[in-house]
Design an enzyme around this catalytic site. Structure first.
Site, mmCIF file in Angstrom:
data_model
loop_
_atom_site.group_PDB
_atom_site.id
_atom_site.type_symbol
_atom_site.label_atom_id
_atom_site.label_comp_id
_atom_site.label_asym_id
_atom_site.label_seq_id
_atom_site.Cartn_x
_atom_site.Cartn_y
_atom_site.Cartn_z
ATOM 1 C CG ASP A 14 -2.069 0.910 1.127
ATOM 2 O OD1 ASP A 14 -2.278 1.493 0.041
ATOM 3 O OD2 ASP A 14 -2.796 1.077 2.132
ATOM 4 C CG ASN B 72 -7.372 -2.103 -6.227
ATOM 5 O OD1 ASN B 72 -6.433 -2.859 -5.975
ATOM 6 N ND2 ASN B 72 -7.700 -1.115 -5.406
HETATM 7 C C1 FPP Z 1 -1.791 0.331 -3.334
HETATM 8 O O1 FPP Z 1 -1.358 1.652 -3.433
HETATM 9 C C2 FPP Z 1 -1.317 -0.476 -4.423
HETATM 10 C C3 FPP Z 1 -2.088 -1.026 -5.402
HETATM 11 C C4 FPP Z 1 -3.543 -0.863 -5.482
HETATM 12 C C5 FPP Z 1 -1.536 -1.854 -6.453
HETATM 13 C C6 FPP Z 1 -0.246 -2.553 -6.131
HETATM 14 C C7 FPP Z 1 0.503 -2.616 -7.372
HETATM 15 C C8 FPP Z 1 1.846 -2.592 -7.506
HETATM 16 C C9 FPP Z 1 2.798 -2.624 -6.389
HETATM 17 C C10 FPP Z 1 2.424 -2.521 -8.848
HETATM 18 C C11 FPP Z 1 2.582 -3.861 -9.454
HETATM 19 C C12 FPP Z 1 1.343 -4.185 -10.106
HETATM 20 C C13 FPP Z 1 1.079 -5.318 -10.709
HETATM 21 C C14 FPP Z 1 -0.291 -5.466 -11.275
HETATM 22 C C15 FPP Z 1 2.077 -6.421 -10.796
HETATM 23 P P1 FPP Z 1 -2.454 2.795 -3.517
HETATM 24 O O2 FPP Z 1 -2.610 3.153 -4.945
HETATM 25 O O3 FPP Z 1 -3.701 2.357 -2.842
HETATM 26 O O4 FPP Z 1 -1.753 3.931 -2.721
HETATM 27 P P2 FPP Z 1 -2.456 5.073 -1.860
HETATM 28 O O5 FPP Z 1 -3.221 4.388 -0.776
HETATM 29 O O6 FPP Z 1 -1.298 5.848 -1.359
HETATM 30 O O7 FPP Z 1 -3.327 5.847 -2.798
#
Ligand code: FPP
Length: 244
Positions: free
Chosen positions: A20, A68
């Protein structure tokens, strides 16, 4: 904290990670959210490498949840493209390091290109025996549990399973994760302290570790710190200290 300080006899067999904080990382740098995901995808490599060195046999990464899909189209499209390009890029490393790629979730909902690339890499790496690297994609634990209820009840209906035979082993065998042991250590980055519909059955006795580090900044030393913290805890599985 260095790798050598860890107890080699108490290495978790299964580490699950809620990666996250990609969006917040990007915002802090004044970048678009998708840049955070790109950086996040790169951060995965170090974690897998360290786990390989330590002999962790299973890593499960929450890469994309069922919820998501509700994100802006640009972000969803970018994540799917990132999945395809990461798979292409990392195939040789998976082979060299004897890692078997797996995926759990409603994979049928992924774009066709992602499904195709994913099944190719899964097939090509299926005999690698050092580690299972599982991507949770279009994954939701409640949906997984509903699928278990459906498949178990259809066996009961067909007469191949008696209701009295249903126990934890039967449920575990019907989960998407049937090829792995339960989670020993669950890590969530970015300071949020939630499970967010991830592996609800499989974390029944897991140690939970929350860190404020944002996923794109998560490095070897953070993982070693998490495992060290895990090794310091007493896992009682409902028993008393004296019984262990
Ligand atoms: C959470 O950060 C992360 C995700 C929803 C996706 C995780 C994906 C990766 C680490 C990239 C690799 C991806 C694949 C498909 C292999 P967030 O966007 O919720 O962060 P925030 O809470 O700070 O907005």
């Amino acid at each position: 904290m260095v790798l050598e300080l860890l107890d080699p006899t108490k290495i978790p067999k299964h580490i699950a990670i809620i990666m996250d904080g990609n969006g917040r990382w990007a915002k802090k740098q004044g970048l678009m959210r998708v840049r955070g995901h790109e950086k996040g995808a790169k951060a995965i490599r170090q974690t897998v490498e360290v786990c390989g060195e330590l002999g962790v046999e299973n890593i499960t990464l929450y890469a994309f949840s069922t919820e998501n899909w509700n994100r802006p189209k640009l972000e969803v499209d970018t994540l799917m493209k990132l999945l395809v390009s990461s798979l292409k890029k990392e195939l040789s490393t998976l082979q060299e390091n004897n890692v078997s790629l797996k995926a759990i979730g409603r994979l049928d909902l992924l774009p066709e290109k992602a499904q195709k690339e994913l099944s190719e890499v899964i097939e090509l790496t299926k005999d690698n025996g050092k580690m299972n690297l599982t991507l949770a994609l279009s994954y939701g634990s409640r949906e997984e549990l509903i699928s278990v209820v459906k498949s178990v009840s259809s066996q009961v209906k067909e007469g191949t399973l008696d209701i009295d035979q249903i126990d934890t082993d039967v449920i575990s065998k019907h989960l998407y994760t049937s090829y792995m042991p339960d989670v020993d250590l669950l890590i969530r980055t970015s300071g949020e302290q939630r499970i967010s519909n991830f592996l609800l059955w499989q974390i029944a006795y897991a140690e939970l570790y929350f860190t404020k580090v944002l996923w794109p900044d998560f490095r070897k030393e953070h993982l070693v710190e998490a495992i060290h913290n895990y090794q310091d805890r007493e896992r009682r599985f409902g028993k008393t200290s004296e019984q262990l």
